[in-house]
Scaffold this motif. Structure first.
Motif, short mmCIF file in Angstrom:
data_model
loop_
_atom_site.label_atom_id
_atom_site.label_comp_id
_atom_site.label_asym_id
_atom_site.label_seq_id
_atom_site.Cartn_x
_atom_site.Cartn_y
_atom_site.Cartn_z
N LEU A 49 -15.76 1.01 -3.35
CA LEU A 49 -15.13 0.70 -4.15
C LEU A 49 -14.23 2.06 -4.19
CD1 LEU A 49 -15.50 -0.98 -6.59
CD2 LEU A 49 -16.17 0.64 -7.55
N ALA A 50 -13.99 3.10 -4.70
CA ALA A 50 -12.63 4.30 -5.13
C ALA A 50 -11.78 3.49 -4.07
CB ALA A 50 -13.68 4.81 -4.98
N GLN A 51 -12.58 3.25 -2.70
CA GLN A 51 -11.50 3.62 -1.74
C GLN A 51 -10.35 2.41 -0.94
OE1 GLN A 51 -14.10 6.41 1.34
NE2 GLN A 51 -13.82 4.40 1.76
N LEU A 52 -11.56 1.18 -1.32
CA LEU A 52 -10.29 0.22 -1.39
C LEU A 52 -9.82 -0.30 -3.00
CD1 LEU A 52 -13.28 -2.37 0.95
CD2 LEU A 52 -11.33 -1.06 1.61
N LEU A 53 -9.75 0.25 -4.00
CA LEU A 53 -9.32 -0.23 -4.44
C LEU A 53 -8.47 0.72 -4.96
CD1 LEU A 53 -11.60 -0.34 -7.58
CD2 LEU A 53 -10.91 -2.40 -6.68
N ALA A 54 -8.55 1.59 -4.09
CA ALA A 54 -7.16 2.58 -4.02
C ALA A 54 -5.87 2.11 -2.87
CB ALA A 54 -7.43 4.04 -3.31
N VAL A 55 -6.78 1.59 -1.99
CA VAL A 55 -6.08 1.44 -1.14
C VAL A 55 -5.63 -0.40 -1.33
CG1 VAL A 55 -6.44 -0.03 1.52
CG2 VAL A 55 -7.46 2.19 0.97
N GLY A 56 -6.06 -0.74 -2.33
CA GLY A 56 -5.45 -2.46 -2.65
C GLY A 56 -4.18 -1.60 -3.60
N ALA A 58 -2.42 1.11 -3.13
CA ALA A 58 -1.29 1.42 -2.38
C ALA A 58 -0.49 0.57 -1.47
CB ALA A 58 -1.95 2.76 -1.00
N LEU A 59 -1.90 -1.09 -1.19
CA LEU A 59 -0.68 -1.67 -0.14
C LEU A 59 -0.48 -2.55 -1.01
CD1 LEU A 59 -3.79 -2.51 1.54
CD2 LEU A 59 -1.51 -2.67 2.66
N GLY A 60 -0.02 -3.18 -2.33
CA GLY A 60 -0.03 -3.46 -3.78
C GLY A 60 2.03 -3.12 -3.31
N LEU A 61 2.10 -1.80 -3.26
CA LEU A 61 3.46 -0.85 -3.48
C LEU A 61 4.29 -1.52 -2.00
CD1 LEU A 61 2.37 1.86 -5.19
CD2 LEU A 61 3.62 0.84 -5.73
N ILE A 62 3.36 -1.60 -0.32
CA ILE A 62 3.67 -1.23 0.35
C ILE A 62 4.08 -2.45 0.42
CG2 ILE A 62 2.83 -1.08 2.91
CD1 ILE A 62 3.23 1.52 1.74
N VAL A 63 3.57 -3.84 0.04
CA VAL A 63 4.06 -4.67 0.31
C VAL A 63 5.14 -6.09 -0.28
CG1 VAL A 63 1.49 -6.01 0.78
CG2 VAL A 63 2.18 -6.22 -0.65
#
Length: 268
Positions: A49-56, A58-63
């Motif tokens: 939960l923590a890792q994927l929310l953080a990745v999500g 960060a990906l929001g900024l990348i995309v």
């Protein structure tokens, strides 16, 4: 967009919580059967939960279209480094495993992503680079761990045979060739079998996700097949580099076999 596609993006927090009901069932089973997996289940759920929310996030900024596309490749480089460290931690018995894993996974990522983007299968954008790299690097990581462990165990099991070949005057590449061939076959075969089962036993996640998002099923199939073929190539590349470089690290310059402990097969 279809009703199914519209609903696929509406998983709220309550929906996410409801998806944990089956995990809770596993916890109850573990408790009743005294499997002692309850703590690991809680840790796994909390970490994911923590890792994927953080990745999500960060990906929001990348995309974002205003974000420099180079950050996507910085992310990919970090993936390769992290995957290499993970291989070295899960299979530390092989001398020089970190360098070997980095070379193998890095080459697989370069070849796989190069094919996907240079040929024009996918556009070079933030929304494509990181997710595609995640699939290529993730599968390469798993292949690297398997290849290292199979190599270590094969050498441990056939040490007497290898030393006999060396005693007969064979250089280490010739002495180890049958072993390397067997390691490659055993490490690559599962992915070949997985591709054989596509569409009959297995509906892959990427294809399923695209269909749920409203993409035409035939378009989703083409995307999935392209990815699976590239992943198979990445797995074969990683396995081959690990087997060849790893075997070289198992022998001394004067063609003697180094002492080596067998792997424990612990996925930890």
């Amino acid at each position: 967009m279809s009703m199914l596609a519209a609903s696929s993006g509406d998983v709220g927090w309550w929906g996410l919580a409801a998806s944990l009901l089956m995990v809770a069932g596993v916890g109850v089973l573990s408790w009743r059967a005294k499997l002692r997996l309850e703590r690991d289940l809680v840790v796994a759920v909390a970490r994911s939960l923590a890792q994927l929310l953080a990745v999500g996030a960060a990906l929001g900024l990348i995309v974002d279209q205003d974000t420099w596309s180079g950050w996507s490749f910085v992310w990919v480089a970090a993936m390769v480094v992290f995957a290499s460290v993970t291989v070295s931690r899960r299979a530390p018995q092989l001398p020089g495993v970190l360098t070997i894993a980095f070379a193998a996974i890095g080459l697989s990522a370069v070849l796989g992503l190069g094919l996907l983007f240079v040929v024009g299968i996918f556009p070079v954008e933030g929304r494509t680079v990181v997710p595609l790299a995640g699939m290529v690097v993730g599968n390469s990581l798993a292949a690297g761990v398997v290849a290292v462990r199979r190599l270590v165990d094969a050498v441990a099991e056939r040490r007497a045979d290898l030393e006999a070949r060396l005693a007969l005057g064979l250089p280490w590449p010739d002495a180890a060739r049958p072993l390397v061939r067997n390691v490659l076959r055993l490490a690559i075969a599962p992915d070949v079998e997985r591709i054989k089962a596509l569409g009959i036993v297995v509906l892959p996640g990427a294809m399923t996700g695209l269909i749920l998002a409203g993409v035409n099923p035939l378009d989703a199939v083409r995307v999935q097949l392209a990815m699976m073929y590239v992943i198979l190539g990445a797995v074969a590349t990683t396995t081959t580099v690990v087997a060849l470089l790893g075997t070289r690290h198992l022998f001394t310059p004067d063609h003697r076999l180094r002492p080596l402990a067998r792997s424990t097969q612990d996925e930890g």
